[in-house]
Design a protein around this motif. Structure first.
Motif, mmCIF file in Angstrom:
data_model
loop_
_atom_site.group_PDB
_atom_site.id
_atom_site.type_symbol
_atom_site.label_atom_id
_atom_site.label_comp_id
_atom_site.label_asym_id
_atom_site.label_seq_id
_atom_site.Cartn_x
_atom_site.Cartn_y
_atom_site.Cartn_z
ATOM 1 N N GLN A 388 0.822 -1.210 0.000
ATOM 2 C CA GLN A 388 0.000 0.000 0.000
ATOM 3 C C GLN A 388 0.852 1.255 0.000
ATOM 4 O O GLN A 388 0.505 2.256 -0.630
ATOM 5 N N ASN A 392 0.407 3.948 -3.237
ATOM 6 C CA ASN A 392 -0.607 4.948 -2.898
ATOM 7 C C ASN A 392 0.053 6.227 -2.425
ATOM 8 O O ASN A 392 1.195 6.226 -1.963
ATOM 9 N N GLN A 396 -3.988 8.668 1.068
ATOM 10 C CA GLN A 396 -4.761 7.444 0.827
ATOM 11 C C GLN A 396 -4.312 6.326 1.768
ATOM 12 O O GLN A 396 -5.130 5.573 2.302
ATOM 13 N N PHE A 397 -3.019 6.246 1.994
ATOM 14 C CA PHE A 397 -2.495 5.205 2.883
ATOM 15 C C PHE A 397 -2.990 5.395 4.320
ATOM 16 O O PHE A 397 -3.303 4.420 5.017
ATOM 17 N N SER A 400 -6.226 3.769 5.344
ATOM 18 C CA SER A 400 -6.340 2.322 5.135
ATOM 19 C C SER A 400 -6.753 1.625 6.434
ATOM 20 O O SER A 400 -6.152 1.853 7.479
ATOM 21 N N ASP A 402 -6.177 -1.360 7.110
ATOM 22 C CA ASP A 402 -5.091 -2.270 7.493
ATOM 23 C C ASP A 402 -4.049 -1.593 8.368
ATOM 24 O O ASP A 402 -3.329 -2.252 9.119
#
Length: 462
Positions: A388, A392, A396-397, A400, A402
């Protein structure tokens, strides 16, 4: 059993005579004995529910409902009563209000299907009445807020609705939060309207229906506020950044003038009231000029310092005179020996400083640095996180799902000295979210700095 409370602060002799006289007239329709003196305020509020309910049932031709009201001249209020600091009150939370041609405002009438509000509402109401009583408004609520109708549950930053209607004196309709003080405030406000209506009726005073009453200050500020709002909306619609910046500057200048005047007026006699009038105008106007700029000045005039916490960060020699020895100034050394700072270390130092500000300097830099590097290092070993980051943008990361999972797993594995930081990271709230964002940003930028090839400088063209 009703709680008898003695109050005098808001007593008004004509109103004291109005309540039992009107209750007696209403109860005469049902041929029942007058209410005890201690219950006049409660009977006054509930008798109007009986009167309006019976009238509505008769107009609708509902014989069964009309018969119920005839048999229950208190509109069933005594069966619903909740003891409070100001006497028995009816506390309800109906799912739906009534609208009718006789009232522009929604309302509710006690009826055979009315049930008491849920337990948490009852507790909130009792606490609110107690707050009002403790702060000197118990007699106001005792006489003019004996039926409490809960509307919707709101958040603190929502707009609250509350009202009374003249056909149901002693009844208050309010939105609420789970805060007795906030509910007490609204009860006091609306009970004041009921008090005024009763006082005007008792003194046989009538206001001209055509008369209008305005706030001079609000009337003066409204045009400027509306003009600013219109220009802001138009500039936003056109995506006119220049116009938006001009409006932001105007708002900032208004605040700057107020601050400057407050300071200068203490030492300079301006020999005119015009500047003071302008300062007061702008002081109230600037609070109403809404912009979307996070860096805009915030009005802190209502903020009160409640608590201060001091954190021991060690001792320092600060003596400049007296018996203590003052440290001497040190000259410059090592000129020309500076080295380029590691970009990774610079990034980590920035993250450490920001996390320290979240916790008020409670932790030493090495503790935070170890926590961040350990959590980020272990999270980076997760293939999902590495992929990621590589594919990205940072914003955006950071959103996440995650990221939280990976950092939480990493933090749990690094307990001990990092126990408290782990608790903060795995908890809820703004501080936890900000901690995740800061470590995530460090993780992202750190990996990008290590994995992206450095750009070779271009050869100069001949």
């Amino acid at each position: 059993m009703a709680t008898t409370v003695q109050h005098t602060g808001f007593r008004f002799a004509p109103t004291d005579r109005l309540h039992p006289r009107r209750v007696q007239r209403i109860h005469a329709l049902a041929a029942i004995a007058p209410a005890p003196a201690a219950e006049h305020a409660f009977a006054y509020a509930t008798a109007h529910h009986y009167l309006e309910g019976a009238d509505a049932a008769a107009r609708a031709g509902d014989h069964d409902l009309f018969t119920w009201y005839t048999d229950h001249p208190d509109a069933g209020a005594h069966a619903l009563a909740t003891p409070t600091a100001v006497g028995n009150c009816v506390v309800i939370a109906p799912e739906q209000l009534i609208t009718s041609p006789i009232s522009d405002t929604p309302y509710y009438l006690l009826n055979p299907y009315t049930r008491p509000a849920p337990g948490e509402h009852q507790e909130l109401a009792r606490a609110a009445y107690a707050v009002a009583d403790d702060t000197g408004f118990g007699d106001l609520l005792a006489g003019h807020a004996r039926v409490l109708v809960f509307l919707g549950h709101k958040r603190y930053n929502d707009t609250f609705d509350s009202w009374t209607i003249s056909r149901l004196p002693g009844t208050v309709f309010v939105d609420h939060v789970a805060d007795p003080a906030a509910l007490a405030r609204d009860l006091i406000h609306e009970a004041g309207h009921n008090w005024l209506n009763d006082a005007l009726a008792a003194a046989n005073c009538k206001l001209d229906d055509q008369a209008l009453f305005h706030s001079a200050l609000a009337a003066a500020i409204a045009p400027a506020r509306d003009e600013f709002a219109n220009r802001w909306a138009q500039a936003t619609e056109r995506d006119d950044s220049e116009a938006l910046n001009e409006l932001r500057t105007f708002r900032k200048d208004c605040g700057s003038y107020v601050h400057l005047y407050d300071y200068m007026s203490q030492v300079v006699d301006f020999a005119t009231t015009d500047l003071e009038k302008l300062a007061e105008f702008l002081r109230h106007l600037v609070r109403l000029l809404a912009v979307d700029d996070p860096s805009a000045d915030v009005d802190l005039s209502g903020i009160v310092l409640k608590r201060v916490r001091h954190i021991d960060q060690g001792k320092a020699a600060i003596a400049l005179a007296g018996d203590q020895e003052t440290p001497g100034l040190r000259g410059g050394t090592g000129i020309g020996t500076a080295v380029v700072r590691d970009s990774q270390q610079v990034l980590l130092s920035e993250v450490i400083a920001k996390i320290n500000s979240l916790f008020g300097g409670e932790f030493a830099d090495p503790q935070i640095g170890g926590f961040v590097t350990a959590a980020a290092g272990m999270a980076e070993e997760d293939p999902r996180i590495a992929e990621q980051i590589d594919n990205n943008a940072q914003d955006q990361f950071l959103i996440s799902p995650d990221l939280r999972e990976a950092l939480t797993d990493a933090a749990v594995l690094n307990e001990g000295a990092f126990g408290k930081l782990t608790g903060a990271l795995t908890g809820e709230g703004e501080r936890a979210e900000e901690l995740i964002r800061l470590i995530g940003a460090y993780l992202y930028q750190s990996r990008r700095a290590r994995t992206e090839p450095e750009t070779e400088p271009e050869e100069p063209k001949a």
